[in-house]
Write a protein that holds these residues in place. Sequence first.
Motif, PDB file in Angstrom:
ATOM      1  N   PHE A  68      -6.625   4.841   2.723  1.00  0.00           N
ATOM      2  CA  PHE A  68      -5.259   4.701   1.510  1.00  0.00           C
ATOM      3  C   PHE A  68      -5.448   3.786  -0.019  1.00  0.00           C
ATOM      4  O   PHE A  68      -6.313   4.173  -0.090  1.00  0.00           O
ATOM      5  CB  PHE A  68      -4.799   3.217   2.233  1.00  0.00           C
TER       6      PHE A  68
ATOM      7  N   ALA B 232      -0.918   6.095   4.186  1.00  0.00           N
ATOM      8  CA  ALA B 232      -1.648   6.176   5.396  1.00  0.00           C
ATOM      9  C   ALA B 232      -1.605   5.830   6.237  1.00  0.00           C
ATOM     10  O   ALA B 232      -0.588   5.903   6.482  1.00  0.00           O
ATOM     11  CB  ALA B 232      -2.835   4.788   3.916  1.00  0.00           C
TER      12      ALA B 232
ATOM     13  N   PHE C 137       0.537  -0.997   0.023  1.00  0.00           N
ATOM     14  CA  PHE C 137      -0.157   0.186   0.266  1.00  0.00           C
ATOM     15  C   PHE C 137       0.498   0.752   0.580  1.00  0.00           C
ATOM     16  O   PHE C 137       2.115   1.282   0.070  1.00  0.00           O
ATOM     17  CB  PHE C 137      -0.777  -0.053   1.200  1.00  0.00           C
TER      18      PHE C 137
END
Length: 337
Positions: free
Chosen positions: A82, A46, A42
């Motif tokens: 995210f 985030a 990811f």
Amino acid sequence: MPGPYNFEFQKITARNLVLSANKQAAYNTAIAGASMTRRQKFDGSAVGELKQTRYSDKAMAGKGTEFATQGLITGWDSAFTFKADADDWLLGWALAFAMGKDVTTGAGPYLHTLSFDETTVQAPAASIYLQDTAAVFWTLVDMGLADLTITFPARGPITLSMSFVGTGIWVDGVIGALPALPAAYAYMLGSDVVFSIGAHGATVSKIGRFMSGSIKISTGVKNHTAPGLGLYGAFPLTGLRKVSFSATIAASSAEDIRPIFDTNELQEVNFTGTSGTSIVALDFPYCNLKTTKLGASGNSVVWQIDGDETTIFNQGGSGVLNAAVTNSQATAYLIGA
């Protein structure tokens, strides 16, 4: 001042995110660590958020000062947003939590047929585990997906942007051993996406002319709070859901986009991507174009078209959006755990 002042900086690239194909079997209760099996790549910027609602007596008279003398926490809310490049597992996971229903068939690869669950207003709840630093390990509980945006670029992976809303409940501590990374992520590429538009059941692909596009699902999820619940919410509550799409299509000498808008013709629109054995198909069976705007891309004339909840229809039980993802996830998403 005397030192030393050295310390270990914490690298963003060292952070970890762990998800589960399951939804929570019960609200206010995190998914057990044994079912938290998906270690997900990811965007490391985030962050999980815990938000306090507070009271203070600053506006009150009779306290001998214009300033506050007392404060209380009156509630907790949670959120997590995210971005990630779309591998086939994550794309299926995001659509499942956005839409609420998954029917799985096949023997490998597996076909996940995803649709909006209109039988309940209780959103499926995800547990989201984060390792933020060498000392901060925690799980966000009761996380309902509020917004999902899927973007199709001309080159590179399809990208996902997701926003979750929770009841403010979290659990500190590790979930156990960190799951191993998959041997390889099956990325879905924008360059493999075919955009088609036309009368229902008779769409025509715009390969070569389709430049880029996106789909957005908004669920309106919010934290349901009420007297008697204490400082936390009861569950993520689904609001009125919305879907929309946009696409940029190069204009042709034999124009076929402007007449659709001018005559308000009912259309079917779909985005289908096939990257190896991984497939995503996103279909809007009946819609009108809300806008058709002339634009430019370099030295080329393009049409920018879009549709939203006012022009995308559920006719004859067809659904406003039908989604299907073929991947290696053997069980259905959203099984309670």
